[in-house]
Every structure is written in C-alpha cells, then in structure tokens.
Design a protein around this motif. Structure first.
Motif, PDB file in Angstrom:
ATOM      1  N   LEU A  51       0.875  -1.161   0.000  1.00 18.11           N
ATOM      2  CA  LEU A  51       0.000   0.000   0.000  1.00 18.11           C
ATOM      3  C   LEU A  51       0.917   1.217   0.000  1.00 18.11           C
ATOM      4  CD1 LEU A  51      -2.573  -1.078   2.702  1.00 18.11           C
ATOM      5  CD2 LEU A  51      -2.959  -0.918   0.244  1.00 18.11           C
ATOM      6  N   VAL A  52       0.844   2.033  -1.030  1.00 21.88           N
ATOM      7  CA  VAL A  52       1.797   3.132  -1.156  1.00 21.88           C
ATOM      8  C   VAL A  52       1.672   4.135  -0.008  1.00 21.88           C
ATOM      9  CG1 VAL A  52       2.066   2.905  -3.644  1.00 21.88           C
ATOM     10  CG2 VAL A  52       0.329   4.450  -2.749  1.00 21.88           C
ATOM     11  N   GLU A  53       0.488   4.294   0.535  1.00 25.24           N
ATOM     12  CA  GLU A  53       0.322   5.259   1.632  1.00 25.24           C
ATOM     13  C   GLU A  53       1.026   4.798   2.903  1.00 25.24           C
ATOM     14  OE1 GLU A  53      -3.271   7.301   2.220  1.00 25.24           O
ATOM     15  OE2 GLU A  53      -3.759   7.334   0.107  1.00 25.24           O
ATOM     16  N   VAL A  54       1.220   3.505   3.043  1.00 28.21           N
ATOM     17  CA  VAL A  54       1.970   2.986   4.190  1.00 28.21           C
ATOM     18  C   VAL A  54       3.464   3.043   3.891  1.00 28.21           C
ATOM     19  CG1 VAL A  54       2.419   0.970   5.624  1.00 28.21           C
ATOM     20  CG2 VAL A  54       0.067   1.557   4.993  1.00 28.21           C
ATOM     21  N   ARG A  55       3.881   2.521   2.750  1.00 27.07           N
ATOM     22  CA  ARG A  55       5.308   2.514   2.408  1.00 27.07           C
ATOM     23  C   ARG A  55       5.875   3.931   2.388  1.00 27.07           C
ATOM     24  NH1 ARG A  55       8.435  -1.519  -0.115  1.00 27.07           N
ATOM     25  NH2 ARG A  55      10.424  -0.711  -0.806  1.00 27.07           N
ATOM     26  N   ALA A  56       5.120   4.881   1.830  1.00 30.27           N
ATOM     27  CA  ALA A  56       5.601   6.261   1.731  1.00 30.27           C
ATOM     28  C   ALA A  56       5.770   6.906   3.101  1.00 30.27           C
ATOM     29  CB  ALA A  56       4.639   7.086   0.881  1.00 30.27           C
ATOM     30  N   LYS A  57       5.053   6.445   4.090  1.00 29.94           N
ATOM     31  CA  LYS A  57       5.119   7.019   5.440  1.00 29.94           C
ATOM     32  C   LYS A  57       6.318   6.491   6.228  1.00 29.94           C
ATOM     33  CE  LYS A  57       3.196   9.592   8.641  1.00 29.94           C
ATOM     34  NZ  LYS A  57       3.188  11.037   8.519  1.00 29.94           N
ATOM     35  N   LEU A  58       6.820   5.323   5.855  1.00 26.37           N
ATOM     36  CA  LEU A  58       7.879   4.673   6.621  1.00 26.37           C
ATOM     37  C   LEU A  58       9.267   5.201   6.264  1.00 26.37           C
ATOM     38  CD1 LEU A  58       6.569   1.015   6.482  1.00 26.37           C
ATOM     39  CD2 LEU A  58       6.493   2.583   8.435  1.00 26.37           C
ATOM     40  N   ASP A  59       9.966   5.694   7.274  1.00 27.77           N
ATOM     41  CA  ASP A  59      11.342   6.133   7.105  1.00 27.77           C
ATOM     42  C   ASP A  59      12.189   4.902   6.783  1.00 27.77           C
ATOM     43  OD1 ASP A  59      13.425   8.006   7.126  1.00 27.77           O
ATOM     44  OD2 ASP A  59      13.932   7.509   9.194  1.00 27.77           O
ATOM     45  N   GLY A  60      13.149   5.069   5.932  1.00 29.68           N
ATOM     46  CA  GLY A  60      14.024   3.962   5.584  1.00 29.68           C
ATOM     47  C   GLY A  60      13.528   3.146   4.401  1.00 29.68           C
ATOM     48  N   LYS A  61      12.335   3.415   3.923  1.00 32.41           N
ATOM     49  CA  LYS A  61      11.817   2.740   2.731  1.00 32.41           C
ATOM     50  C   LYS A  61      12.102   3.606   1.524  1.00 32.41           C
ATOM     51  CE  LYS A  61       9.913  -0.916   4.524  1.00 32.41           C
ATOM     52  NZ  LYS A  61      10.390  -2.236   4.202  1.00 32.41           N
ATOM     53  N   ASP A  62      12.097   2.976   0.367  1.00 30.18           N
ATOM     54  CA  ASP A  62      12.309   3.703  -0.876  1.00 30.18           C
ATOM     55  C   ASP A  62      11.347   3.165  -1.916  1.00 30.18           C
ATOM     56  OD1 ASP A  62      13.373   5.519  -2.654  1.00 30.18           O
ATOM     57  OD2 ASP A  62      15.403   4.715  -2.607  1.00 30.18           O
ATOM     58  N   CYS A  63      11.219   3.870  -2.985  1.00 30.19           N
ATOM     59  CA  CYS A  63      10.389   3.443  -4.100  1.00 30.19           C
ATOM     60  C   CYS A  63      11.046   2.232  -4.769  1.00 30.19           C
ATOM     61  CB  CYS A  63      10.252   4.589  -5.095  1.00 30.19           C
ATOM     62  SG  CYS A  63       9.588   4.113  -6.699  1.00 30.19           S
ATOM     63  N   PRO A  64      10.291   1.148  -4.997  1.00 31.66           N
ATOM     64  CA  PRO A  64      10.881  -0.062  -5.570  1.00 31.66           C
ATOM     65  C   PRO A  64      10.873  -0.120  -7.095  1.00 31.66           C
ATOM     66  CG  PRO A  64       8.628  -0.510  -4.937  1.00 31.66           C
ATOM     67  CD  PRO A  64       8.927   0.924  -4.532  1.00 31.66           C
ATOM     68  N   HIS A  65      10.617   0.987  -7.760  1.00 36.31           N
ATOM     69  CA  HIS A  65      10.520   0.972  -9.221  1.00 36.31           C
ATOM     70  C   HIS A  65      11.804   0.402  -9.817  1.00 36.31           C
ATOM     71  CE1 HIS A  65       9.829   2.261 -13.327  1.00 36.31           C
ATOM     72  NE2 HIS A  65       8.572   2.503 -12.973  1.00 36.31           N
ATOM     73  N   PRO A  66      11.693  -0.560 -10.735  1.00 32.27           N
ATOM     74  CA  PRO A  66      12.897  -1.199 -11.292  1.00 32.27           C
ATOM     75  C   PRO A  66      13.799  -0.261 -12.083  1.00 32.27           C
ATOM     76  CG  PRO A  66      10.906  -2.053 -12.350  1.00 32.27           C
ATOM     77  CD  PRO A  66      10.471  -1.151 -11.240  1.00 32.27           C
ATOM     78  N   ALA A  67      13.276   0.844 -12.570  1.00 30.73           N
ATOM     79  CA  ALA A  67      14.100   1.805 -13.298  1.00 30.73           C
ATOM     80  C   ALA A  67      14.769   2.808 -12.369  1.00 30.73           C
ATOM     81  CB  ALA A  67      13.240   2.543 -14.323  1.00 30.73           C
ATOM     82  N   GLY A  68      14.516   2.668 -11.074  1.00 35.62           N
ATOM     83  CA  GLY A  68      15.086   3.577 -10.083  1.00 35.62           C
ATOM     84  C   GLY A  68      13.999   4.260  -9.295  1.00 35.62           C
ATOM     85  N   SER A  69      14.351   4.676  -8.128  1.00 32.13           N
ATOM     86  CA  SER A  69      13.380   5.284  -7.215  1.00 32.13           C
ATOM     87  C   SER A  69      12.737   6.520  -7.828  1.00 32.13           C
ATOM     88  CB  SER A  69      14.054   5.674  -5.903  1.00 32.13           C
ATOM     89  OG  SER A  69      13.145   6.362  -5.074  1.00 32.13           O
ATOM     90  N   ARG A  70      11.429   6.544  -7.803  1.00 30.48           N
ATOM     91  CA  ARG A  70      10.693   7.741  -8.216  1.00 30.48           C
ATOM     92  C   ARG A  70      10.638   8.755  -7.085  1.00 30.48           C
ATOM     93  NH1 ARG A  70       7.482   7.498 -12.909  1.00 30.48           N
ATOM     94  NH2 ARG A  70       6.194   9.037 -11.854  1.00 30.48           N
ATOM     95  N   TRP A  71      11.095   8.358  -5.907  1.00 32.75           N
ATOM     96  CA  TRP A  71      11.141   9.266  -4.757  1.00 32.75           C
ATOM     97  C   TRP A  71      12.441  10.042  -4.706  1.00 32.75           C
ATOM     98  CZ3 TRP A  71       9.443   5.489  -0.318  1.00 32.75           C
ATOM     99  CH2 TRP A  71       8.107   5.129  -0.507  1.00 32.75           C
ATOM    100  N   SER A  72      13.403   9.717  -5.547  1.00 34.35           N
ATOM    101  CA  SER A  72      14.727  10.346  -5.451  1.00 34.35           C
ATOM    102  C   SER A  72      14.636  11.860  -5.549  1.00 34.35           C
ATOM    103  CB  SER A  72      15.680   9.784  -6.492  1.00 34.35           C
ATOM    104  OG  SER A  72      15.189  10.031  -7.794  1.00 34.35           O
ATOM    105  N   GLY A  73      13.662  12.384  -6.254  1.00 37.76           N
ATOM    106  CA  GLY A  73      13.489  13.824  -6.361  1.00 37.76           C
ATOM    107  C   GLY A  73      12.613  14.391  -5.260  1.00 37.76           C
ATOM    108  N   ALA A  74      12.147  13.507  -4.357  1.00 40.32           N
ATOM    109  CA  ALA A  74      11.230  13.951  -3.299  1.00 40.32           C
ATOM    110  C   ALA A  74      11.963  14.683  -2.179  1.00 40.32           C
ATOM    111  CB  ALA A  74      10.460  12.763  -2.726  1.00 40.32           C
ATOM    112  N   GLY A  75      13.270  14.536  -2.113  1.00 44.00           N
ATOM    113  CA  GLY A  75      14.042  15.210  -1.071  1.00 44.00           C
ATOM    114  C   GLY A  75      13.875  14.542   0.272  1.00 44.00           C
ATOM    115  N   SER A  76      14.292  15.221   1.298  1.00 39.71           N
ATOM    116  CA  SER A  76      14.180  14.677   2.652  1.00 39.71           C
ATOM    117  C   SER A  76      13.531  15.693   3.562  1.00 39.71           C
ATOM    118  CB  SER A  76      15.566  14.303   3.190  1.00 39.71           C
ATOM    119  OG  SER A  76      16.375  15.454   3.249  1.00 39.71           O
TER     120      SER A  76
END
Length: 77
Positions: A51-76
């Motif tokens: 569930l993306v709403e759970v994974r996105a909330k968890l620190d230490g998780k990343d986007c599992p997209h095979p072409a690379g994290s789509r969260w990389s531009g999300a910052g911290s």
C-alpha cells in the motif's frame, strides 16, 4: 482501502517501533506514487504489492521501481 482505513492502519503502527517521515516528505512521496503508471487501484504498487500510503510514510523505505526510485526527487524532511 478507504482513507479512513489507511489512517487507522497508520495510527495502529504509530508507537510500535516504526519510524515515520515528516508530513512534507510523505506528501512528496505520495505525489510521485500517484503519478506513476505502476500504481494500481489508486493504492497498490505493482512492483512490491505494498500500500503506497503505508510505504511512503515509513522512514528507511524507498520506491521499488525497477528503473530507479521515483522518490529520489522527493528530497528529505
């Protein structure tokens, strides 16, 4: 899942040893997920089945997209 169900799930996880990201980062991660073609049923990542709403909330998780994290531009933070 409804918004209320997701909220209840996240509330149940709170205080159980899970580290959550701040709301601003959570919003950026969710925006990336919602714009991804691999999002199914508006809730589920087709790469990991989470569930993306759970994974996105968890620190230490990343986007599992095979072409690379789509969260990389999300910052911290």
């Amino acid at each position: 899942m409804t918004r209320e169900q997701v909220d209840r799930l996240l509330d149940a996880m709170n205080g159980k040893g899970f580290d959550f990201v701040r709301d601003a980062l959570y919003a950026r991660r969710l925006a990336a997920c919602r714009s991804c073609a691999s999002l199914e049923y508006e809730t589920t990542c087709m790469h990991c089945g989470c569930l993306v709403e759970v994974r996105a909330k968890l620190d230490g998780k990343d986007c599992p997209h095979p072409a690379g994290s789509r969260w990389s531009g999300a910052g911290s933070g």
